[in-house]
Scaffold this active site. Structure first.
Site, PDB file in Angstrom:
ATOM      1  N   GLU A  88       0.841  -1.205   0.000  1.00  0.00           N
ATOM      2  CA  GLU A  88       0.000   0.000   0.000  1.00  0.00           C
ATOM      3  C   GLU A  88       0.876   1.255   0.000  1.00  0.00           C
ATOM      4  O   GLU A  88       1.840   1.363   0.747  1.00  0.00           O
ATOM      5  CB  GLU A  88      -0.890  -0.028   1.244  1.00  0.00           C
ATOM      6  CG  GLU A  88      -1.841   1.128   1.394  1.00  0.00           C
ATOM      7  CD  GLU A  88      -2.706   1.003   2.652  1.00  0.00           C
ATOM      8  OE1 GLU A  88      -3.711   1.718   2.753  1.00  0.00           O
ATOM      9  OE2 GLU A  88      -2.376   0.174   3.530  1.00  0.00           O
ATOM     10  N   LYS A 107      -9.305   1.748  -2.685  1.00  0.00           N
ATOM     11  CA  LYS A 107      -9.612   1.184  -1.369  1.00  0.00           C
ATOM     12  C   LYS A 107     -11.024   1.562  -0.929  1.00  0.00           C
ATOM     13  O   LYS A 107     -11.409   2.731  -0.975  1.00  0.00           O
ATOM     14  CB  LYS A 107      -8.576   1.692  -0.362  1.00  0.00           C
ATOM     15  CG  LYS A 107      -8.640   1.061   1.019  1.00  0.00           C
ATOM     16  CD  LYS A 107      -7.461   1.556   1.860  1.00  0.00           C
ATOM     17  CE  LYS A 107      -7.420   0.913   3.219  1.00  0.00           C
ATOM     18  NZ  LYS A 107      -6.255   1.379   4.013  1.00  0.00           N
ATOM     19  N   TYR A 110      -9.664   4.970  13.010  1.00  0.00           N
ATOM     20  CA  TYR A 110      -9.393   4.669  14.414  1.00  0.00           C
ATOM     21  C   TYR A 110      -7.886   4.617  14.665  1.00  0.00           C
ATOM     22  O   TYR A 110      -7.072   4.506  13.751  1.00  0.00           O
ATOM     23  CB  TYR A 110     -10.042   3.327  14.800  1.00  0.00           C
ATOM     24  CG  TYR A 110      -9.604   2.155  13.957  1.00  0.00           C
ATOM     25  CD1 TYR A 110      -8.452   1.434  14.270  1.00  0.00           C
ATOM     26  CD2 TYR A 110     -10.327   1.781  12.826  1.00  0.00           C
ATOM     27  CE1 TYR A 110      -8.045   0.368  13.496  1.00  0.00           C
ATOM     28  CE2 TYR A 110      -9.922   0.709  12.046  1.00  0.00           C
ATOM     29  CZ  TYR A 110      -8.783  -0.001  12.382  1.00  0.00           C
ATOM     30  OH  TYR A 110      -8.381  -1.053  11.601  1.00  0.00           O
ATOM     31  N   CYS A 144      -5.356  -3.423   2.192  1.00  0.00           N
ATOM     32  CA  CYS A 144      -5.268  -3.411   3.655  1.00  0.00           C
ATOM     33  C   CYS A 144      -6.605  -3.640   4.340  1.00  0.00           C
ATOM     34  O   CYS A 144      -7.118  -4.744   4.385  1.00  0.00           O
ATOM     35  CB  CYS A 144      -4.619  -2.109   4.116  1.00  0.00           C
ATOM     36  SG  CYS A 144      -3.982  -2.198   5.813  1.00  0.00           S
ATOM     37  N   LYS A 149       0.175  -8.563  16.746  1.00  0.00           N
ATOM     38  CA  LYS A 149      -0.742  -8.289  15.641  1.00  0.00           C
ATOM     39  C   LYS A 149      -0.494  -9.211  14.450  1.00  0.00           C
ATOM     40  O   LYS A 149      -1.414  -9.514  13.689  1.00  0.00           O
ATOM     41  CB  LYS A 149      -0.609  -6.833  15.199  1.00  0.00           C
ATOM     42  CG  LYS A 149      -1.646  -6.413  14.149  1.00  0.00           C
ATOM     43  CD  LYS A 149      -1.538  -4.944  13.820  1.00  0.00           C
ATOM     44  CE  LYS A 149      -2.591  -4.524  12.810  1.00  0.00           C
ATOM     45  NZ  LYS A 149      -2.486  -3.085  12.457  1.00  0.00           N
ATOM     46  N   LEU A 187      23.079   8.514  30.990  1.00  0.00           N
ATOM     47  CA  LEU A 187      23.163   7.235  31.688  1.00  0.00           C
ATOM     48  C   LEU A 187      23.060   7.457  33.193  1.00  0.00           C
ATOM     49  O   LEU A 187      23.957   8.045  33.803  1.00  0.00           O
ATOM     50  CB  LEU A 187      24.481   6.528  31.356  1.00  0.00           C
ATOM     51  CG  LEU A 187      24.742   6.211  29.880  1.00  0.00           C
ATOM     52  CD1 LEU A 187      26.071   5.484  29.723  1.00  0.00           C
ATOM     53  CD2 LEU A 187      23.607   5.387  29.296  1.00  0.00           C
ATOM     54  N   SER A 188      21.990   6.986  33.786  1.00  0.00           N
ATOM     55  CA  SER A 188      21.773   7.181  35.219  1.00  0.00           C
ATOM     56  C   SER A 188      22.294   6.028  36.057  1.00  0.00           C
ATOM     57  O   SER A 188      22.442   6.152  37.273  1.00  0.00           O
ATOM     58  CB  SER A 188      20.273   7.347  35.493  1.00  0.00           C
ATOM     59  OG  SER A 188      19.592   6.119  35.258  1.00  0.00           O
ATOM     60  N   GLY A 205      20.472   3.280  35.819  1.00  0.00           N
ATOM     61  CA  GLY A 205      19.213   2.572  35.975  1.00  0.00           C
ATOM     62  C   GLY A 205      18.839   1.780  34.735  1.00  0.00           C
ATOM     63  O   GLY A 205      19.513   1.851  33.696  1.00  0.00           O
ATOM     64  N   ASP A 239      16.128   1.947  32.608  1.00  0.00           N
ATOM     65  CA  ASP A 239      15.570   2.588  31.413  1.00  0.00           C
ATOM     66  C   ASP A 239      16.648   3.204  30.535  1.00  0.00           C
ATOM     67  O   ASP A 239      16.638   3.048  29.306  1.00  0.00           O
ATOM     68  CB  ASP A 239      14.538   3.639  31.816  1.00  0.00           C
ATOM     69  CG  ASP A 239      13.357   3.033  32.556  1.00  0.00           C
ATOM     70  OD1 ASP A 239      13.037   1.864  32.284  1.00  0.00           O
ATOM     71  OD2 ASP A 239      12.763   3.722  33.399  1.00  0.00           O
ATOM     72  N   GLU A 261       5.857   5.598  33.450  1.00  0.00           N
ATOM     73  CA  GLU A 261       6.182   6.938  33.951  1.00  0.00           C
ATOM     74  C   GLU A 261       5.369   8.004  33.232  1.00  0.00           C
ATOM     75  O   GLU A 261       4.868   8.952  33.861  1.00  0.00           O
ATOM     76  CB  GLU A 261       7.679   7.206  33.772  1.00  0.00           C
ATOM     77  CG  GLU A 261       8.567   6.345  34.642  1.00  0.00           C
ATOM     78  CD  GLU A 261      10.049   6.491  34.298  1.00  0.00           C
ATOM     79  OE1 GLU A 261      10.878   6.113  35.135  1.00  0.00           O
ATOM     80  OE2 GLU A 261      10.360   6.982  33.191  1.00  0.00           O
ATOM     81  N   LYS A 293       1.505  16.926  30.366  1.00  0.00           N
ATOM     82  CA  LYS A 293       2.897  16.499  30.206  1.00  0.00           C
ATOM     83  C   LYS A 293       3.078  15.694  28.924  1.00  0.00           C
ATOM     84  O   LYS A 293       4.016  15.919  28.151  1.00  0.00           O
ATOM     85  CB  LYS A 293       3.335  15.654  31.409  1.00  0.00           C
ATOM     86  CG  LYS A 293       3.636  16.433  32.673  1.00  0.00           C
ATOM     87  CD  LYS A 293       4.284  15.512  33.705  1.00  0.00           C
ATOM     88  CE  LYS A 293       4.707  16.286  34.937  1.00  0.00           C
ATOM     89  NZ  LYS A 293       5.412  15.417  35.913  1.00  0.00           N
TER      90      LYS A 293
END
Length: 551
Positions: free
Chosen positions: A41, A112, A118, A148, A192, A295-296, A298, A300, A406, A517
């Site tokens: 497509e 199509k 959605y 599709c 999926k 780089l912490s 941690g 993540d 988070e 946020k």
């Protein structure tokens, strides 16, 4: 009849470059003795061009490049996805189409029918729906063609989650096609690919013919297409699966189908490969090469750095460790060990002096250590300033490391740890971050084991002292999946997950109160069925933000 399913990675808007790839593929198909090349497509323009479609010159370019494809089709058939003008101008002046070409002749177009609106899709904004159905005589075969979404309605709402008043697959029944082609740009989300198999099998059952399901591959901004083009025979058996997360050019012989094969893929391996492809294409398609990661010590930041190295190469990733006076020696060691394992440049800059200077400057007005939230946010924003400075100086992009958990509950700092260009794990819940890290470490220890063994806090606390504490990540993640991804009510989540209703409401209230946020967050790569970055749309202010009414 031999058909090549051309699983290409186009660049949105690069119509000339995409057409060049199409022509190269056609020549490859001719060398292999292929009768027909089936593209995905919108191959000529890339999926999805969004408001580029509103520019006349963009549509003109697609039409011009289609002429090149027609001229190149001497001795072969080509079915290729594109956008074209709607000559009848009914509702919209564009159509999501594919061109059917054989031996230098444009036989016509299929438009199509079903235009999704959605989640990540908004096709009715641009396109009128197709209304004509037929079979095409291609290389002596009666070929049905759909695009599709056209095939999903036939699978039923329980499988596809869609409901339209039309079903193009059923409309093809009287024409008795020998084979069905589907051109798709179906975006990746966890698991999926298995649903697509069921959609293909439903079409096979309806039409009693095999299905060739040609997929686009590659990432465009936040949306990733995983490939896995399929050949499903007239009895529903899987005869071929194209490679996932990379270009592939399988040749399908409809007369000599081969053996039935399993569709083998894993949830974590797919997520890992999706994120790597997402980062790689984001940089390639935006013309960037280098990344900066804070780089912490941690989990993540370790995940983001590891994914960046896999995508860009260790020579293109810079790790910056910015310890504050509250950073433990263990955290600093973990950050250094990670950088050493990855082989990346490592820079360490303590932020204590900068923090002290800022504290001194604000002292006449307030004490920044009196409130832990003020203290932690200031530290985060000092770090962001330094990280952005390195990104600017190195001509690099900063990659933040906020996970989905988070972002959902607002445990991140605006203009602090949220700063950056692309949030690599912004659609990965915290518990999946641990699972993904363990998957990465299955061979060699890339992420230091000490990072993985650090116990997550019994309670999730923001800035080390939030009075409105929340339960463990395991509990919070179940609420987020139920509420954000499945749109369940708090009462249903409490019952289905056996979680106290007040805890569920506490998490949901935080989701409500932090919408502002997420609106300002960098784009996140989409890997779940409902991402904050794309697909989920909520008002910035609505009842529930300040009142007890929770929907």
């Amino acid at each position: 009849m031999k058909v090549m399913m051309a699983q290409l990675n186009p660049v949105i808007g690069d119509v000339v470059g995409n057409t060049d790839k199409v022509l190269t593929t056609i020549e490859l198909a001719k060398e292999k003795g292929v009768d027909c090349v089936l593209f995905a497509e919108m191959t000529l323009c890339g999926y999805a061009p969004h408001d580029l479609l509103l520019h006349d010159k963009f549509i003109d370019e697609i039409e011009n490049q289609l002429d090149r494809v027609v001229r190149a089709s001497k001795g072969i058939a080509v079915v290729v996805g594109l956008v074209r003008r709607n000559s009848t101008y009914e509702e919209k002046n564009l159509l999501n189409s594919c061109a059917i070409i054989e031996d230098g002749n444009l036989l016509g177009f299929y438009d199509k029918w079903l235009l999704p609106t959605y989640d990540v899709f908004n096709e009715r904004r641009y396109f009128a729906r197709g209304k004509n159905i037929q079979v095409w005589n291609i290389c002596g075969k009666r070929v049905g063609i759909v695009i599709c979404e056209d095939m999903w309605q036939n699978a039923g709402e329980k499988i596809s989650g869609t409901s339209y008043p039309w079903d193009p697959v059923k409309e093809l029944v009287p024409y008795k096609p020998d084979v069905l082609f589907n051109l798709t740009a179906s975006p990746f989300q966890s698991a999926k690919a298995d649903i697509r198999v069921e959609v293909c099998r439903a079409a096979v059952k309806t039409l009693s013919c095999p299905v060739l399901y040609a997929c686009q591959v590659g990432a465009s901004g936040t949306v990733i297409c995983d490939g896995y083009s399929l050949f499903v025979d007239e009895e529903g058996g899987i005869r071929h699966v194209a490679k996932g997360f990379q270009e592939d050019f399988p040749v399908i012989d409809l007369e000599n189908k081969g053996h039935i094969i399993p569709f083998e893929h894993g949830v974590m391996s797919d997520m890992y490969r999706a994120l790597v492809l997402g980062v790689s294409d984001y940089f390639k398609k935006s013309g960037n090469t280098k990344a900066v990661v804070g780089l912490s010590g941690g989990l993540d930041t370790a995940l983001v750095a590891t994914l960046a190295v896999k995508s860009l190469g260790k020579e293109n990733v810079i790790g910056v460790h910015l310890p504050s006076k509250r950073t433990s020696k263990e955290q600093s060691k973990d950050a250094r060990d990670l950088a050493q394992n990855l082989g990346i440049e490592f820079i360490e800059i303590p932020v204590k002096d900068l923090y002290d200077d800022l504290k001194k400057g604000l002292a006449p007005h307030f004490d920044i250590e009196k409130d832990s939230a003020v203290h932690e946010n200031i530290v985060m924003r000092i770090r962001a300033t330094i990280l952005m400075a390195f990104a600017n100086e190195k001509d690099a992009l900063l990659l933040p490391s906020n996970n989905k958990t988070e972002l959902a509950i607002g445990y991140c700092t605006l203009y602090g740890d949220m700063a950056g260009a692309l949030n690599v794990i912004g659609d990965v819940i915290k518990t999946d971050c641990y699972t993904l890290a363990r998957y990465i470490n299955k061979g060699d220890e890339v992420i230091p084991d000490n990072i993985l063994q650090k116990p997550s806090s019994r309670e999730i606390r923001h800035h080390g002292g939030d009075k409105n504490t929340l339960p463990s990540y395991e509990v919070v993640d179940r609420v987020i999946k139920g509420y954000v991804e499945d749109y369940k009510s708090p009462e249903s989540i409490a019952k289905d997950e056996d979680i106290d209703l007040e805890i569920v409401l506490k998490v949901v209230r935080r989701i409500y109160k932090t919408e502002h946020k997420r609106l300002q967050a960098p784009p996140s790569l989409r890997v779940s069925k409902k991402s904050f970055a794309v697909g989920r749309k909520k008002p910035l202010h609505y009842r529930g933000s300040t009142q007890e009414k929770i929907y």
